[in-house]
Scaffold this active site. Structure first.
Site, PDB file in Angstrom:
ATOM      1  N   CYS A  51      25.624  64.460 -21.683  1.00 14.20           N
ATOM      2  CA  CYS A  51      26.816  65.302 -21.802  1.00 14.20           C
ATOM      3  C   CYS A  51      27.443  65.231 -23.198  1.00 14.20           C
ATOM      4  CB  CYS A  51      27.836  64.853 -20.758  1.00 14.20           C
ATOM      5  SG  CYS A  51      29.457  65.620 -20.958  1.00 14.20           S
ATOM      6  N   TYR A 183      27.428  77.012 -24.595  1.00 12.77           N
ATOM      7  CA  TYR A 183      27.487  77.215 -23.129  1.00 12.77           C
ATOM      8  C   TYR A 183      27.793  78.675 -22.817  1.00 12.77           C
ATOM      9  CZ  TYR A 183      27.281  72.223 -22.089  1.00 12.77           C
ATOM     10  OH  TYR A 183      26.859  70.930 -21.961  1.00 12.77           O
TER      11      TYR A 183
END
Ligand SMILES: N[C@@H](CCC(=O)N[C@@H](CS)C(=O)NCC(=O)O)C(=O)O
Length: 315
Positions: A51, A183
């Site tokens: 992450c 993203y």
């Protein structure tokens, strides 16, 4: 274990990815006024090595020498519909604090009516048996500004008063167009939304390439929070975002200054050793089934992260 990941990610009517914010947002404070005083041995950081948001906290914890002040554990990079899990495996293991099986247990122990996503990074309070925060922007700033009494001598000031305004300004555009931009490109469900995100992303990368041509760091003449926030996206760029998220107008290695800058940071103590390409690639390529239904994890790219960067000349 078939991962039916918690995607498709949330998108608007126009197909644009919308990042959901499920924030538990208490703060650690040096004076304890928040109810969560900065203390040694009381808090635990839950992270995924995959992450980019959690990666920031991992690096800052290292740079400030807080490894014995705030403990940390790593979840399994493969996440299914039950959310992040604590399992034995390469680079991850059981939860050493509460023996949780899933991170969701920490959220529901904090708030039984919690309905959001169970995200990393998050900070657990051993004393009050609840999460303090999962709001990644706050976590690094609080480590930098509220845990100063526990910083190792000589630790860098990553969020100096004199530079805070500039750091915040750079962070804002880098977050919108780069950190979250990849993203927005990767999870867009319309051509238009994808192209808008990709064009903004590469316009900002071009801006950063120019900015870093004549200076070693993003803000001022020193390493700051801004560099760490950019680094965690750059580290994943060619390994994941170029292919998996279709951010392929250029690779990081095609940007001479950005690539040298990324290598410069990677080669600093506290950075390179935190980059786990196995976790990174397995997580992205084996969790987003609508983007990679075969779940095949690419072998490449081969990148010379240890190659000389020549940035010393920039001071
Ligand atoms: N806590 C952050 C989100 C951080 C985040 O998106 N973390 C990802 C990993 S990179 C995560 O844990 N996702 C799990 C999920 O979305 O279920 C927020 O609320 O904005």
């Amino acid at each position: 274990m078939r991962s039916t990941a918690q995607f498709p990610a949330e998108t608007g009517a126009d197909g644009a990815f919308v990042r959901q914010r499920y924030s538990i947002r208490d703060r650690n404070t040096a004076d304890g006024s928040s109810g969560f005083p900065a203390e040694a041995g009381r808090y635990h950081l839950y992270v995924s090595l995959a992450c980019p948001w959690a990666h920031r906290a991992i690096i800052v914890r290292n740079l400030l020498g807080l490894q014995d002040v705030i403990s940390m554990s790593v979840v399994d990079p493969i996440r299914d519909e039950r959310g992040w899990a604590f399992r034995d495996g390469p680079g991850h293991g059981p939860d050493p604090v509460c023996n949780f099986q899933f991170l969701s247990e920490a959220y529901l122990r904090t708030d039984a009516s919690y309905t959001g996503r169970y995200t990393v990074p998050c900070i657990w309070d051993r004393q009050r048996q609840r999460l303090v925060t999962n709001n990644y922007p706050d976590i690094t700033i609080d480590l930098e500004t509220q845990f100063t009494a526990f910083h190792t001598p000589g630790a860098p000031d990553l969020y100096p008063n004199a530079l805070r305004q500039q750091i915040d300004q750079v962070n804002e555009v880098v977050y919108r167009e780069v950190n979250n931009g990849v993203y927005r490109a990767g999870f867009a469900t319309s051509q238009g939304a994808y192209e808008a995100a990709v064009d903004a992303l590469f316009a900002r990368l071009d801006w950063l390439e120019e900015r870093l041509a004549g200076r070693r760091y993003l803000v001022g003449g020193q390493l700051t929070e801004a560099d760490i926030r950019l680094f965690t996206t750059l580290a994943r760029f060619d390994a994941v975002y170029v292919g998996h998220f279709k951010c392929n107008l250029r690779r990081l290695v095609d940007y001479p200054h950005l690539w040298a800058y990324a290598r410069d940071l990677y080669q600093r103590p506290g950075f390179g050793e935190t980059v786990d390409f196995d976790h990174i690639k397995r997580h992205y390529y084996m969790t987003h089934d609508q983007l990679n239904p075969t779940r095949i994890v690419p072998k490449g790219p081969r990148m010379e992260w240890d190659a000389p960067h020549g940035r010393e000349r920039l001071g």
